[in-house]
Write an enzyme that holds these catalytic residues in place. Structure first.
Site, PDB file in Angstrom:
ATOM      1  N   LYS A  25       0.834  -1.215   0.000  1.00 29.91           N
ATOM      2  CA  LYS A  25       0.000   0.000   0.000  1.00 29.91           C
ATOM      3  C   LYS A  25       0.864   1.259   0.000  1.00 29.91           C
ATOM      4  O   LYS A  25       0.652   2.159  -0.806  1.00 29.91           O
ATOM      5  CB  LYS A  25      -0.908  -0.008   1.234  1.00 29.91           C
ATOM      6  CG  LYS A  25      -1.481   1.352   1.608  1.00 29.91           C
ATOM      7  CD  LYS A  25      -2.309   1.235   2.865  1.00 29.91           C
ATOM      8  CE  LYS A  25      -2.454   2.390   3.773  1.00 29.91           C
ATOM      9  NZ  LYS A  25      -1.459   3.239   4.266  1.00 29.91           N
ATOM     10  N   ASN A  26       1.815   1.330   0.918  1.00 31.95           N
ATOM     11  CA  ASN A  26       2.523   2.596   1.082  1.00 31.95           C
ATOM     12  C   ASN A  26       3.510   2.883  -0.053  1.00 31.95           C
ATOM     13  O   ASN A  26       3.914   4.025  -0.237  1.00 31.95           O
ATOM     14  CB  ASN A  26       3.185   2.672   2.465  1.00 31.95           C
ATOM     15  CG  ASN A  26       2.133   2.840   3.558  1.00 31.95           C
ATOM     16  OD1 ASN A  26       0.987   3.222   3.279  1.00 31.95           O
ATOM     17  ND2 ASN A  26       2.490   2.538   4.798  1.00 31.95           N
ATOM     18  N   ARG A  95      -3.978   9.791   3.474  1.00 29.80           N
ATOM     19  CA  ARG A  95      -2.788  10.536   3.828  1.00 29.80           C
ATOM     20  C   ARG A  95      -1.988  10.936   2.583  1.00 29.80           C
ATOM     21  O   ARG A  95      -1.474  12.038   2.466  1.00 29.80           O
ATOM     22  CB  ARG A  95      -1.928   9.647   4.740  1.00 29.80           C
ATOM     23  CG  ARG A  95      -0.620  10.248   5.177  1.00 29.80           C
ATOM     24  CD  ARG A  95      -0.867  11.311   6.212  1.00 29.80           C
ATOM     25  NE  ARG A  95       0.362  11.922   6.669  1.00 29.80           N
ATOM     26  CZ  ARG A  95       0.381  13.068   7.338  1.00 29.80           C
ATOM     27  NH1 ARG A  95      -0.728  13.694   7.618  1.00 29.80           N
ATOM     28  NH2 ARG A  95       1.519  13.577   7.729  1.00 29.80           N
ATOM     29  N   ARG A 124      -0.182  14.644  13.110  1.00 27.93           N
ATOM     30  CA  ARG A 124       0.692  14.237  12.004  1.00 27.93           C
ATOM     31  C   ARG A 124       1.151  15.493  11.260  1.00 27.93           C
ATOM     32  O   ARG A 124       0.685  15.799  10.170  1.00 27.93           O
ATOM     33  CB  ARG A 124      -0.039  13.248  11.082  1.00 27.93           C
ATOM     34  CG  ARG A 124      -0.420  11.969  11.826  1.00 27.93           C
ATOM     35  CD  ARG A 124      -1.135  10.968  10.952  1.00 27.93           C
ATOM     36  NE  ARG A 124      -0.232  10.243  10.080  1.00 27.93           N
ATOM     37  CZ  ARG A 124      -0.627   9.264   9.258  1.00 27.93           C
ATOM     38  NH1 ARG A 124      -1.895   8.910   9.213  1.00 27.93           N
ATOM     39  NH2 ARG A 124       0.246   8.646   8.491  1.00 27.93           N
ATOM     40  N   PRO A 125       2.089  16.220  11.898  1.00 27.97           N
ATOM     41  CA  PRO A 125       2.535  17.489  11.315  1.00 27.97           C
ATOM     42  C   PRO A 125       3.243  17.279   9.982  1.00 27.97           C
ATOM     43  O   PRO A 125       3.750  16.186   9.702  1.00 27.97           O
ATOM     44  CB  PRO A 125       3.518  18.043  12.361  1.00 27.97           C
ATOM     45  CG  PRO A 125       3.923  16.882  13.184  1.00 27.97           C
ATOM     46  CD  PRO A 125       2.819  15.873  13.131  1.00 27.97           C
ATOM     47  N   ILE A 126       3.296  18.339   9.162  1.00 33.46           N
ATOM     48  CA  ILE A 126       3.991  18.220   7.875  1.00 33.46           C
ATOM     49  C   ILE A 126       5.124  19.250   7.757  1.00 33.46           C
ATOM     50  O   ILE A 126       5.542  19.617   6.669  1.00 33.46           O
ATOM     51  CB  ILE A 126       3.023  18.331   6.673  1.00 33.46           C
ATOM     52  CG1 ILE A 126       2.394  19.739   6.590  1.00 33.46           C
ATOM     53  CG2 ILE A 126       1.919  17.301   6.739  1.00 33.46           C
ATOM     54  CD1 ILE A 126       1.834  20.033   5.190  1.00 33.46           C
ATOM     55  N   ASP A 127       5.625  19.717   8.914  1.00 32.30           N
ATOM     56  CA  ASP A 127       6.662  20.752   8.893  1.00 32.30           C
ATOM     57  C   ASP A 127       7.907  20.322   8.103  1.00 32.30           C
ATOM     58  O   ASP A 127       8.515  21.124   7.405  1.00 32.30           O
ATOM     59  CB  ASP A 127       7.045  21.141  10.328  1.00 32.30           C
ATOM     60  CG  ASP A 127       7.414  19.929  11.175  1.00 32.30           C
ATOM     61  OD1 ASP A 127       6.527  19.092  11.443  1.00 32.30           O
ATOM     62  OD2 ASP A 127       8.594  19.809  11.549  1.00 32.30           O
ATOM     63  N   ASP A 318       3.398   0.356  12.310  1.00 39.81           N
ATOM     64  CA  ASP A 318       2.186  -0.182  11.682  1.00 39.81           C
ATOM     65  C   ASP A 318       1.915  -1.635  12.083  1.00 39.81           C
ATOM     66  O   ASP A 318       0.836  -2.161  11.803  1.00 39.81           O
ATOM     67  CB  ASP A 318       2.281  -0.071  10.155  1.00 39.81           C
ATOM     68  CG  ASP A 318       2.302   1.375   9.693  1.00 39.81           C
ATOM     69  OD1 ASP A 318       1.899   2.249  10.474  1.00 39.81           O
ATOM     70  OD2 ASP A 318       2.732   1.615   8.552  1.00 39.81           O
ATOM     71  N   ARG A 418      -9.205   0.175   3.563  1.00 39.16           N
ATOM     72  CA  ARG A 418      -8.266   1.161   3.018  1.00 39.16           C
ATOM     73  C   ARG A 418      -6.916   0.515   2.715  1.00 39.16           C
ATOM     74  O   ARG A 418      -6.193   1.002   1.845  1.00 39.16           O
ATOM     75  CB  ARG A 418      -8.042   2.280   4.040  1.00 39.16           C
ATOM     76  CG  ARG A 418      -9.076   3.366   4.001  1.00 39.16           C
ATOM     77  CD  ARG A 418      -8.569   4.612   4.701  1.00 39.16           C
ATOM     78  NE  ARG A 418      -7.184   4.854   4.357  1.00 39.16           N
ATOM     79  CZ  ARG A 418      -6.267   5.343   5.189  1.00 39.16           C
ATOM     80  NH1 ARG A 418      -6.584   5.646   6.417  1.00 39.16           N
ATOM     81  NH2 ARG A 418      -5.028   5.546   4.785  1.00 39.16           N
TER      82      ARG A 418
END
Ligand code: EPU
Length: 443
Positions: A25-26, A95, A124-127, A318, A418
């Site tokens: 999946k990922n 995501r 789940r920051p995206i900095d 996971d 999913r």
């Protein structure tokens, strides 16, 4: 009254037989958007037929690509791509929708993509992702769309991106993938330091190289990307899913089964294999099969163990939830000192599902600011009505249902779908009594 689908499992049967692993999946969710960079049609093989992949197909079609998806194979023709935005109704379903940002930045110099959705497992920051794009010279920020009540990523100046050194604060999978995807369209050499080393990061780099990119070092902390190579179409096969493999290994061990997992990459599974061996499970492998044998006698009871999640090659977050399900009966029910301790280092809130396991008779206490689960062994789990609180929590509930005495009914199956292909058929082929049922929506 509307009907909703639920999983029904009558547990207590050891899983036995041979099962094949699907594509990852990922990897898929990064490689599908990346295929737009080829400029020519690509064929992706071994894609899992899961909800996240189907949503990405819709997103690609929205931006103007032609896409066909059948029998785990996707054909993508990006020649008609003509939009640089993604609608919120699609972006928020997963995501990985934000991987469209660096791709559209490369193609159009600009991108407008609503903030992604995904599992609710803590902030789940995206900095680091924003930092990666900005270091290459793009403008990128998160803007509120007040009238519609969501935030979107607005990125500009992609045509002027130049390669640079990008040092990540932590080896984030998302930031590594997002920076790599942008660097492919940046002039000159980009070096990502402290990069994530997960198998899907390597798979994406291999795919990008297959369509003409020049990327070296994926799978190590330093990835080098020479941007603006001549890109072209290709046919590429997605790597087997590390997390599905691990879920099947844990389900086999938890039910004291005897299972061959075919088409896996044993090398990706070393952290889990080491923990299963420590717990007393027999694990063997050859090039692409993993064999799990867990005895059924009293003396074969699994031992309690401690597990801490880490970035690859450490124990994957996971698989933390499926592992906790297996550990509910490991160790000694009469000696509370002999408990398993599982520590979650990646996400701040990935133990919510333990309430559901406790409804089935497990004895799990959460401490350490929600980061540590103390699992006291119980004699057995007992089936009841539970819910999947997110994707991998859903996998944990399925394992618990397979272990439990009696019938378990799991709601929120959309989370599970999913990320797991044909979960019912796969477990049935190993002898499980599992089916999808429909019930009145009275919740
Ligand atoms: N982080 C930051 N800032 C950032 C990025 C990450 O602080 O800019 C921190 C956060 O604490 C975050 C943690 O690092 O929670 C891990 O983030 P990472 O970027 O590594 O994860 P991700 O890209 O959001 C991917 C997988 C997840 C998997 C993680 C860790 C995809 C689509 N998702 O998420 O998969 O848990 O890596 O391996 O690849 C799943 O499949 O169920 C799943 C959640």
């Amino acid at each position: 009254m509307a009907k909703i689908r639920k999983l029904s499992i009558r547990g207590g049967k050891p899983l036995c037989g041979r099962i094949s692993v699907s594509g990852a999946k990922n990897s898929s969710v990064a490689i599908i958007p990346a295929a737009l960079l080829a400029g020519e049609p690509c064929t992706l093989e071994n894609l899992p037929d899961i909800e996240d992949v189907r949503v990405l197909k819709e997103i690609l079609e929205w931006v103007g690509a032609k896409v066909e998806f059948e029998n785990n194979e996707m054909w993508i023709d990006p020649t008609g791509v003509n939009r640089f935005d993604v609608p919120a109704r699609l972006a928020q379903k997963m995501r990985a929708s934000y991987y469209l940002v660096p791709v559209l930045l490369g193609l159009f110099g600009k991108a407008d993509v609503p903030m992604p959705g995904g599992c609710n497992i803590g902030a789940r920051p995206i900095d680091q992702t924003l930092k990666g794009w900005r270091m290459l010279g793009a403008e990128a920020e998160v803007q509120s769309v007040i009238e519609l009540d969501y935030d979107k990523i607005v990125a500009r100046n992609g045509e002027n991106m130049r390669g640079r050194e990008v040092l990540l604060d932590m080896p984030s999978v998302g930031a590594t993938i997002n920076t790599m995807l942008a660097a492919v369209s940046a002039e000159g050499l980009t070096i990502i330091r402290n990069a994530a080393k997960e198998p899907h990061v390597v798979d994406l780099a291999n795919f990008l190289n297959a369509i003409g990119a020049k990327i070296r070092g994926a799978g190590t902390p330093d990835i080098r990307i020479w941007g603006r190579q001549r890109m072209h179409g290709s046919t590429y096969s997605i790597v087997p899913d590390q997390i599905e493999t691990g879920t099947l290994m844990l389900a086999a061990a938890a039910t004291r089964g005897d299972v061959t997992i075919a088409g896996a990459v044993p090398f990706h599974m070393e952290a889990l294999t080491a923990k299963l061996l420590e717990a007393g499970v027999r694990v063997e492998d050859d090039e692409e099969n993993i064999f799990i044998h867990a005895g059924r006698g009293d003396r074969d009871r699994l031992r309690h163990i401690n597990v801490t999640t880490q970035t690859y090659p450490g124990f994957p977050t996971d698989l933390q939830q499926p592992m906790v399900a297996m550990l509910t009966t490991a160790g000694s029910p009469t000696d509370r000192e002999k408990m398993s301790v599982v520590t979650e280092k990646i996400y701040e809130s990935r133990f919510e599902f333990t309430n559901e396991l406790n409804k089935m008779g497990a004895s799990i206490e959460i401490t350490g600011n929600g980061r540590v689960a103390c699992i006291h062994s119980v004699e057995k789990l007992v089936g009841t009505r539970v819910k999947a609180t997110d994707l991998r929590a859903g996998a944990a509930m399925v394992i618990a249902g397979l272990m439990a005495e009696g019938r378990t009914i799991i709601s929120n199956v959309h989370f599970i779908e999913r990320g797991y292909e044909n979960i019912v058929e796969k477990f049935r082929s190993l002898g499980a009594d599992i089916e999808m049922i429909e019930e009145d929506d009275d919740e």
